[in-house]
Scaffold this motif. Sequence first.
Motif, PDB file in Angstrom:
ATOM      1  N   PRO A 116     -40.754 -22.757  21.144  1.00 54.46           N
ATOM      2  CA  PRO A 116     -42.246 -22.516  20.860  1.00 54.46           C
ATOM      3  C   PRO A 116     -42.696 -23.431  19.476  1.00 54.46           C
ATOM      4  N   LEU A 117     -42.012 -23.727  18.738  1.00 53.30           N
ATOM      5  CA  LEU A 117     -42.437 -24.676  17.703  1.00 53.30           C
ATOM      6  C   LEU A 117     -42.591 -26.212  18.229  1.00 53.30           C
ATOM      7  N   LYS A 118     -41.544 -26.607  18.928  1.00 55.59           N
ATOM      8  CA  LYS A 118     -41.756 -27.995  19.408  1.00 55.59           C
ATOM      9  C   LYS A 118     -43.042 -28.125  20.513  1.00 55.59           C
ATOM     10  N   LEU A 119     -42.977 -26.770  21.207  1.00 54.07           N
ATOM     11  CA  LEU A 119     -44.486 -27.000  22.109  1.00 54.07           C
ATOM     12  C   LEU A 119     -45.583 -26.868  21.274  1.00 54.07           C
ATOM     13  N   GLU A 148     -46.414 -35.822  12.836  1.00 54.78           N
ATOM     14  CA  GLU A 148     -45.748 -34.811  12.091  1.00 54.78           C
ATOM     15  C   GLU A 148     -46.388 -33.341  12.366  1.00 54.78           C
ATOM     16  N   GLY A 149     -45.497 -32.624  12.755  1.00 57.05           N
ATOM     17  CA  GLY A 149     -45.781 -31.108  12.850  1.00 57.05           C
ATOM     18  C   GLY A 149     -44.470 -30.261  12.242  1.00 57.05           C
ATOM     19  N   PHE A 150     -44.012 -29.556  13.287  1.00 56.56           N
ATOM     20  CA  PHE A 150     -42.692 -28.834  12.874  1.00 56.56           C
ATOM     21  C   PHE A 150     -41.558 -29.861  12.869  1.00 56.56           C
ATOM     22  N   TYR A 151     -41.797 -30.923  13.524  1.00 55.47           N
ATOM     23  CA  TYR A 151     -40.769 -32.029  13.747  1.00 55.47           C
ATOM     24  C   TYR A 151     -41.522 -33.223  13.180  1.00 55.47           C
ATOM     25  N   LYS A 198     -51.161 -32.304   9.479  1.00 57.68           N
ATOM     26  CA  LYS A 198     -49.963 -32.318  10.281  1.00 57.68           C
ATOM     27  C   LYS A 198     -50.261 -31.737  11.517  1.00 57.68           C
ATOM     28  N   LEU A 199     -50.670 -32.356  12.541  1.00 56.35           N
ATOM     29  CA  LEU A 199     -51.127 -31.763  13.768  1.00 56.35           C
ATOM     30  C   LEU A 199     -50.080 -31.828  14.948  1.00 56.35           C
ATOM     31  N   GLY A 200     -48.946 -32.422  14.480  1.00 58.20           N
ATOM     32  CA  GLY A 200     -48.010 -32.314  15.510  1.00 58.20           C
ATOM     33  C   GLY A 200     -47.863 -33.620  16.101  1.00 58.20           C
ATOM     34  N   LYS A 201     -47.402 -33.796  17.665  1.00 58.83           N
ATOM     35  CA  LYS A 201     -46.818 -34.969  18.099  1.00 58.83           C
ATOM     36  C   LYS A 201     -48.065 -36.270  17.851  1.00 58.83           C
TER      37      LYS A 201
END
Length: 278
Positions: A216-219, A264-267, A257-260
Amino acid sequence: MGQGIAQVTASAGHTTRIFDAQKGRAEAAIVALRGTLDKLLAKGKITEDQRRHTLENLAAGTDAKETCRGADIVIEAIPEDMALKVALFSEVRDVLEPKALLATNTSSLSITELGAKIGAPDRVVGLHFFNPPPVMELVEVVRGLGTSEETLSRSLAFVAGLGKTPIVVRDVPGFATSRLGVILGAEAMRMLEMNVASAEDIDRGMELGYRHPMGPLKLTDLVGLDVRLAILDHLTREIGDQFRPPPILRAMVRAGKLGKKTGEGFYLWKDGVATPKR
Ligand code: CAA
């Protein structure tokens, strides 16, 4: 999402024009799509003919009205802001084919309200694609109070022609998929806040223990933290407190930090690949 949807429609044989309000982004989408098609060709997933036809079907526009002139369907995938969506459809409405479908890729906003505000409720429909659109099989077809039978049946035929599987959903906040999807993501964030496990291990738990293709976090990184925050805020207003966004999500969005899409996001993301943050 817009770029992915354009890949889907162009490869299904539709003349597809892309418009983005930010200068240069529609052209950049075409360049990125060319790269995607080259990779698919190299992997033997598509033929040279398919690559060429898809590219021939794609063009970038620099003006919303001109891009949409004569279109028989418009699919908007702009931010989750009702006023923006109303303004866009109002701007292009008069230059479309008279019976053009006005489709929105919204994840949660009201199709009924959009139809009423544009003044064409019969032709407004939700076509909710999933990320990444070329890979995901489902399209939620959302029927507003005013959506006509004709619009619904044309939408279902359009989705089938894209090689996707539609489900017909009533216009309720979050439809059939977003309200379940965001709850899982939000709970994973609360668990991260409580230090239950690392982001990778929370994700691995759902991937290996529940056979989800992606935790769920990568998603959330893939979908966009801003997109998920907007959905949670909307569902909190419409349904209730169980959707209240975890503070970590709002803080990360404020930090950009909005993700892909921002790296950067949770990764941490590089060239489409996620690595854990240490
Ligand atoms: N066009 C065509 N094919 C593509 C493609 C593209 N742009 N990008 C990838 N593919 C193909 C690859 O070639 C590959 O095919 P094969 O398996 O036949 O080799 C396949 O797709 C999988 O790609 P990858 O090998 O790169 O990656 P993967 O196996 O790790 O899968 C994933 C990636 C498909 C994203 C998978 O992890 C997954 O299904 N994740 C969950 C996605 C999900 O839940 N999406 C919904 C999000 S919610 C949403 O979008 C709604 C909302 O409102 C916010």
